[in-house]
Design a protein around this motif. Sequence first.
Motif, PDB file in Angstrom:
ATOM      1  N   VAL A 236       0.887  -1.115  -0.063  1.00  0.00           N
ATOM      2  CA  VAL A 236      -0.079  -0.060   0.015  1.00  0.00           C
ATOM      3  C   VAL A 236       0.894   1.250  -0.093  1.00  0.00           C
ATOM      4  N   VAL A 255      -5.916  -0.841  -3.647  1.00  0.00           N
ATOM      5  CA  VAL A 255      -5.766  -2.074  -3.371  1.00  0.00           C
ATOM      6  C   VAL A 255      -7.062  -3.010  -2.982  1.00  0.00           C
ATOM      7  N   ARG A 259      -8.478  -5.845  -5.198  1.00  0.00           N
ATOM      8  CA  ARG A 259      -8.922  -7.181  -4.251  1.00  0.00           C
ATOM      9  C   ARG A 259     -10.358  -7.598  -4.428  1.00  0.00           C
ATOM     10  N   ILE A 274      -3.111  -8.091  -5.993  1.00  0.00           N
ATOM     11  CA  ILE A 274      -2.407  -6.699  -5.280  1.00  0.00           C
ATOM     12  C   ILE A 274      -0.977  -6.398  -5.859  1.00  0.00           C
ATOM     13  N   TYR A 275      -0.431  -7.543  -5.966  1.00  0.00           N
ATOM     14  CA  TYR A 275       0.998  -7.205  -6.421  1.00  0.00           C
ATOM     15  C   TYR A 275       1.223  -6.686  -7.863  1.00  0.00           C
TER      16      TYR A 275
END
Length: 298
Positions: A236, A255, A259, A274-275
């Motif tokens: 984040v 994020v 998600r 997320i990544y």
Amino acid sequence: MKQLLAILVDGSVYASWLFIISAGLTLIYGVMRILNMSHGSFYALGAYSGAAMVGWYFSTGSVPWFSFVALIGAALVAGITVGLLVERGLLRFMYGRDEVVMILVTYAVLLIMEDAIKLAFGVEPYFAYQPYTMLGRSKFMGLSFANYDFMLIGVSILIGLALWYGLNRTQNGKLLRVVIHDREIAGALGINVSKIFTITFLIGAGIGALAGALTAPGLSVVPGMGIEVIVLAFAVVVIGGLGSISGALVGALIVGMARATAVHLYPEVELFVIYAVMGLVLAFRPQGLFAVANARKI
């Protein structure tokens, strides 16, 4: 429409949780230039302290609604007390070292605190579900949502407003911004930089512990939860820009919504997305979306 509502609500709740966790982490980095690896342990400490206090509180047969005070109070006391010990007992001797050295030092603190938490609370899971169920549930468009989750959104908004007001509308906040801009000049002007560092670390540790306490009623508190959450917090703050509160807010929203969309539409890529977002942001803006500008010294 139901699916869209579910994505928006779930994304907002998850983003609120992420922001509360990340706010303390990015505040400490912004002021002290310490990427605090031990932040996850303060989260875990707050969760364990709050859950243990709630369990004890309900065993006494006291008024149920005051369990929220017990939950938050225990976490803040534990987080601030341990934060003071860590900052005064270790970190103050390390100020001025390279940032990589500080990462290693705080990582060592993370490992020590994880074992200390196991020694203090054991390895069995803790459950503090009572505050979560007390607030009941609400229905919108045929979907049921826990009111506790809406409270979490409200708390994140209050924390964000408090940090903004403290940094921009108070004398101590203005002194803090001077230290952020140039700690050497701040010290030369007579500002007690060491005191500012201590207060900042305690605020960051307290927010981390508060995040753990607010999370505890919604899940089981187990060993290792601090290590899991620090990875998400780093994602984040990297997206938003290290040291930026507004960046942490935007990063948490990005994020959280990414998600929630993945969970409802493509659950198999929940963790990957997320990544993927973090990698996409860093590919075009390596310093993050709202990175704090550093003054060039001549």
